[in-house]
Design a protein around this motif. Structure first.
Motif, PDB file in Angstrom:
ATOM      1  N   ASP A   1      38.669  34.878  52.931  1.00  0.00           N
ATOM      2  CA  ASP A   1      37.304  34.801  52.398  1.00  0.00           C
ATOM      3  C   ASP A   1      37.102  33.606  51.475  1.00  0.00           C
ATOM      4  OD1 ASP A   1      38.566  35.546  50.013  1.00  0.00           O
ATOM      5  OD2 ASP A   1      37.633  37.508  49.899  1.00  0.00           O
ATOM      6  N   GLY A   2      38.196  32.929  51.117  1.00  0.00           N
ATOM      7  CA  GLY A   2      38.102  31.753  50.277  1.00  0.00           C
ATOM      8  C   GLY A   2      37.904  32.041  48.805  1.00  0.00           C
ATOM      9  N   LEU A   3      37.945  33.317  48.417  1.00  0.00           N
ATOM     10  CA  LEU A   3      37.660  33.698  47.030  1.00  0.00           C
ATOM     11  C   LEU A   3      38.804  34.425  46.343  1.00  0.00           C
ATOM     12  CD1 LEU A   3      33.994  35.040  47.452  1.00  0.00           C
ATOM     13  CD2 LEU A   3      34.683  32.857  46.434  1.00  0.00           C
ATOM     14  N   HIS A   4      39.405  35.370  47.057  1.00  0.00           N
ATOM     15  CA  HIS A   4      40.343  36.288  46.418  1.00  0.00           C
ATOM     16  C   HIS A   4      41.792  35.881  46.701  1.00  0.00           C
ATOM     17  CE1 HIS A   4      36.632  38.694  46.811  1.00  0.00           C
ATOM     18  NE2 HIS A   4      36.983  39.096  45.608  1.00  0.00           N
ATOM     19  N   PRO A   5      42.659  36.020  45.710  1.00  0.00           N
ATOM     20  CA  PRO A   5      44.074  35.684  45.924  1.00  0.00           C
ATOM     21  C   PRO A   5      44.739  36.678  46.867  1.00  0.00           C
ATOM     22  CG  PRO A   5      43.774  36.686  43.769  1.00  0.00           C
ATOM     23  CD  PRO A   5      42.397  36.467  44.327  1.00  0.00           C
ATOM     24  N   ASN A   6      45.664  36.164  47.667  1.00  0.00           N
ATOM     25  CA  ASN A   6      46.503  37.059  48.448  1.00  0.00           C
ATOM     26  C   ASN A   6      47.658  37.545  47.567  1.00  0.00           C
ATOM     27  OD1 ASN A   6      48.402  34.931  48.415  1.00  0.00           O
ATOM     28  ND2 ASN A   6      47.712  34.146  50.398  1.00  0.00           N
ATOM     29  N   ALA A   7      48.575  38.301  48.142  1.00  0.00           N
ATOM     30  CA  ALA A   7      49.650  38.884  47.331  1.00  0.00           C
ATOM     31  C   ALA A   7      50.482  37.805  46.641  1.00  0.00           C
ATOM     32  CB  ALA A   7      50.538  39.771  48.199  1.00  0.00           C
ATOM     33  N   ARG A   8      50.728  36.698  47.321  1.00  0.00           N
ATOM     34  CA  ARG A   8      51.472  35.593  46.699  1.00  0.00           C
ATOM     35  C   ARG A   8      50.674  34.997  45.548  1.00  0.00           C
ATOM     36  NH1 ARG A   8      52.206  31.341  50.894  1.00  0.00           N
ATOM     37  NH2 ARG A   8      53.258  30.250  49.192  1.00  0.00           N
ATOM     38  N   GLY A   9      49.378  34.873  45.745  1.00  0.00           N
ATOM     39  CA  GLY A   9      48.538  34.356  44.675  1.00  0.00           C
ATOM     40  C   GLY A   9      48.516  35.277  43.471  1.00  0.00           C
ATOM     41  N   VAL A  10      48.439  36.579  43.740  1.00  0.00           N
ATOM     42  CA  VAL A  10      48.461  37.550  42.633  1.00  0.00           C
ATOM     43  C   VAL A  10      49.762  37.420  41.848  1.00  0.00           C
ATOM     44  CG1 VAL A  10      48.472  40.003  42.040  1.00  0.00           C
ATOM     45  CG2 VAL A  10      46.891  39.146  43.774  1.00  0.00           C
ATOM     46  N   ALA A  11      50.867  37.227  42.546  1.00  0.00           N
ATOM     47  CA  ALA A  11      52.162  37.100  41.869  1.00  0.00           C
ATOM     48  C   ALA A  11      52.165  35.907  40.912  1.00  0.00           C
ATOM     49  CB  ALA A  11      53.282  36.962  42.900  1.00  0.00           C
ATOM     50  N   ILE A  12      51.541  34.818  41.312  1.00  0.00           N
ATOM     51  CA  ILE A  12      51.476  33.645  40.439  1.00  0.00           C
ATOM     52  C   ILE A  12      50.585  33.932  39.234  1.00  0.00           C
ATOM     53  CG2 ILE A  12      50.594  31.270  40.298  1.00  0.00           C
ATOM     54  CD1 ILE A  12      51.593  30.909  43.183  1.00  0.00           C
ATOM     55  N   ILE A  13      49.432  34.563  39.475  1.00  0.00           N
ATOM     56  CA  ILE A  13      48.553  34.943  38.360  1.00  0.00           C
ATOM     57  C   ILE A  13      49.315  35.789  37.357  1.00  0.00           C
ATOM     58  CG2 ILE A  13      46.545  36.341  37.739  1.00  0.00           C
ATOM     59  CD1 ILE A  13      45.341  35.489  40.464  1.00  0.00           C
ATOM     60  N   VAL A  14      50.040  36.774  37.864  1.00  0.00           N
ATOM     61  CA  VAL A  14      50.763  37.699  36.986  1.00  0.00           C
ATOM     62  C   VAL A  14      51.842  36.976  36.192  1.00  0.00           C
ATOM     63  CG1 VAL A  14      52.433  39.601  37.062  1.00  0.00           C
ATOM     64  CG2 VAL A  14      50.252  39.799  38.273  1.00  0.00           C
ATOM     65  N   ARG A  15      52.613  36.119  36.836  1.00  0.00           N
ATOM     66  CA  ARG A  15      53.668  35.404  36.103  1.00  0.00           C
ATOM     67  C   ARG A  15      53.084  34.537  34.994  1.00  0.00           C
ATOM     68  NH1 ARG A  15      56.020  34.673  41.261  1.00  0.00           N
ATOM     69  NH2 ARG A  15      55.305  32.505  41.353  1.00  0.00           N
ATOM     70  N   ARG A  16      51.918  33.970  35.246  1.00  0.00           N
ATOM     71  CA  ARG A  16      51.327  33.081  34.247  1.00  0.00           C
ATOM     72  C   ARG A  16      50.654  33.848  33.106  1.00  0.00           C
ATOM     73  NH1 ARG A  16      49.630  27.277  36.471  1.00  0.00           N
ATOM     74  NH2 ARG A  16      51.309  27.017  37.996  1.00  0.00           N
ATOM     75  N   ILE A  17      50.034  34.971  33.405  1.00  0.00           N
ATOM     76  CA  ILE A  17      49.313  35.696  32.362  1.00  0.00           C
ATOM     77  C   ILE A  17      50.219  36.648  31.585  1.00  0.00           C
ATOM     78  CG2 ILE A  17      48.545  37.741  33.677  1.00  0.00           C
ATOM     79  CD1 ILE A  17      45.802  37.407  32.378  1.00  0.00           C
ATOM     80  N   ALA A  18      51.353  37.038  32.156  1.00  0.00           N
ATOM     81  CA  ALA A  18      52.211  38.054  31.519  1.00  0.00           C
ATOM     82  C   ALA A  18      52.627  37.673  30.090  1.00  0.00           C
ATOM     83  CB  ALA A  18      53.437  38.326  32.379  1.00  0.00           C
ATOM     84  N   PRO A  19      53.018  36.420  29.807  1.00  0.00           N
ATOM     85  CA  PRO A  19      53.362  36.107  28.416  1.00  0.00           C
ATOM     86  C   PRO A  19      52.208  36.314  27.456  1.00  0.00           C
ATOM     87  CG  PRO A  19      54.202  34.420  29.904  1.00  0.00           C
ATOM     88  CD  PRO A  19      53.305  35.280  30.710  1.00  0.00           C
ATOM     89  N   ALA A  20      50.979  36.003  27.877  1.00  0.00           N
ATOM     90  CA  ALA A  20      49.812  36.223  27.015  1.00  0.00           C
ATOM     91  C   ALA A  20      49.565  37.709  26.804  1.00  0.00           C
ATOM     92  CB  ALA A  20      48.573  35.562  27.637  1.00  0.00           C
ATOM     93  N   VAL A  21      49.776  38.506  27.845  1.00  0.00           N
ATOM     94  CA  VAL A  21      49.626  39.969  27.713  1.00  0.00           C
ATOM     95  C   VAL A  21      50.677  40.504  26.735  1.00  0.00           C
ATOM     96  CG1 VAL A  21      49.781  42.173  28.939  1.00  0.00           C
ATOM     97  CG2 VAL A  21      48.621  40.209  30.006  1.00  0.00           C
ATOM     98  N   GLN A  22      51.890  40.032  26.870  1.00  0.00           N
ATOM     99  CA  GLN A  22      52.959  40.498  25.994  1.00  0.00           C
ATOM    100  C   GLN A  22      52.668  40.129  24.545  1.00  0.00           C
ATOM    101  OE1 GLN A  22      56.808  39.303  27.413  1.00  0.00           O
ATOM    102  NE2 GLN A  22      57.925  40.459  25.860  1.00  0.00           N
ATOM    103  N   ARG A  23      52.200  38.904  24.302  1.00  0.00           N
ATOM    104  CA  ARG A  23      51.864  38.496  22.928  1.00  0.00           C
ATOM    105  C   ARG A  23      50.710  39.331  22.379  1.00  0.00           C
ATOM    106  NH1 ARG A  23      52.682  33.304  25.156  1.00  0.00           N
ATOM    107  NH2 ARG A  23      50.428  33.035  25.441  1.00  0.00           N
ATOM    108  N   ALA A  24      49.726  39.620  23.218  1.00  0.00           N
ATOM    109  CA  ALA A  24      48.573  40.410  22.766  1.00  0.00           C
ATOM    110  C   ALA A  24      48.994  41.827  22.395  1.00  0.00           C
ATOM    111  CB  ALA A  24      47.500  40.425  23.852  1.00  0.00           C
ATOM    112  N   LEU A  25      49.962  42.380  23.115  1.00  0.00           N
ATOM    113  CA  LEU A  25      50.468  43.713  22.773  1.00  0.00           C
ATOM    114  C   LEU A  25      51.192  43.705  21.432  1.00  0.00           C
ATOM    115  CD1 LEU A  25      51.931  45.265  26.038  1.00  0.00           C
ATOM    116  CD2 LEU A  25      50.090  46.195  24.632  1.00  0.00           C
ATOM    117  N   GLU A  26      51.898  42.613  21.168  1.00  0.00           N
ATOM    118  CA  GLU A  26      52.699  42.563  19.941  1.00  0.00           C
ATOM    119  C   GLU A  26      51.852  42.303  18.717  1.00  0.00           C
ATOM    120  OE1 GLU A  26      55.376  39.487  21.012  1.00  0.00           O
ATOM    121  OE2 GLU A  26      56.655  40.780  22.257  1.00  0.00           O
TER     122      GLU A  26
END
Length: 201
Positions: free
Chosen positions: A176-201
């Motif tokens: 559809d040209g808009l939504h990430p596939n599973a590989r794309g989601v994995a990249i999003i998650v790896r990049r945002i996870a440190p920010a999520v972890q810092r926000a929790l702390e």
């Protein structure tokens, strides 16, 4: 006669409660077009646990939601969690942009969402979005500028671009040209996870 004083057992220390994260957004957090086990919330929970954070990530994404629609369901969505989350990832605005809705309207609705969460003393990680090139420079400035403005106003951490590392890479996007596939989601998650972890702390 010797009296025996009762021995009171010391209460066992309560186990620390696992953090609860609510990914509150649109189709990007809902996991549109990918199996549930490969969606954003499932992959983020797995990534955080690999990092030693035993968090539960609940899915609060609804495909197609604008910021106004997110605002309308915020309270009942929070009630459905059963307890106050330890962090809410607010990821909204992309559908406002894709529909050409005024950036000021999206900002006003995000403002109300952040007001409600602050009143409940719930920590927030705000996820930003970029405007499509065809929206024009003036719209892009207003739309993209609302996220840092809101983050400053409410003093919440900002993850500047939810699709960082994925946008524009056809191999990571669904047909559809808009939504990430599973590989794309994995990249999003790896990049945002440190920010999520810092926000929790």
């Amino acid at each position: 006669m010797m009296l025996l004083a009762p021995v009171l057992a010391a209460p066992a220390a309560a186990a620390p409660r696992a953090p609860l994260i609510w990914a509150f957004g649109d189709s990007l957090t809902a996991g549109y077009g990918v199996p549930p086990a490969q969606g954003f919330t499932a992959q983020l929970q797995a990534e955080l646990r690999r990092r030693g954070v035993a968090a539960t990530v609940r899915n609060g994404g609804v495909a197609g939601d604008t910021a106004a629609q997110g605002r309308a369901r915020l309270r009942w969505g929070l009630r459905g969690l059963g307890r106050a989350p330890d962090l809410v990832i607010v990821e909204l605005g992309a559908n406002d942009m894709l529909r050409g809705l005024p950036a000021g309207q999206a900002q006003a609705n995000l403002d109300r969402i952040l007001t409600e969460l602050r009143a409940r003393r719930i920590p927030v990680l705000l996820a930003g979005m970029r405007a499509a090139p065809n929206m024009g420079a003036d719209y892009a400035r207003a739309f993209e500028g609302m996220y840092p403005a809101l983050a400053r106003k409410y003093r919440v951490p900002l993850y500047p671009f939810f699709l960082d590392g994925v946008a524009g890479r056809r191999e990571l996007i669904q047909p559809d040209g808009l939504h990430p596939n599973a590989r794309g989601v994995a990249i999003i998650v790896r990049r945002i996870a440190p920010a999520v972890q810092r926000a929790l702390e």
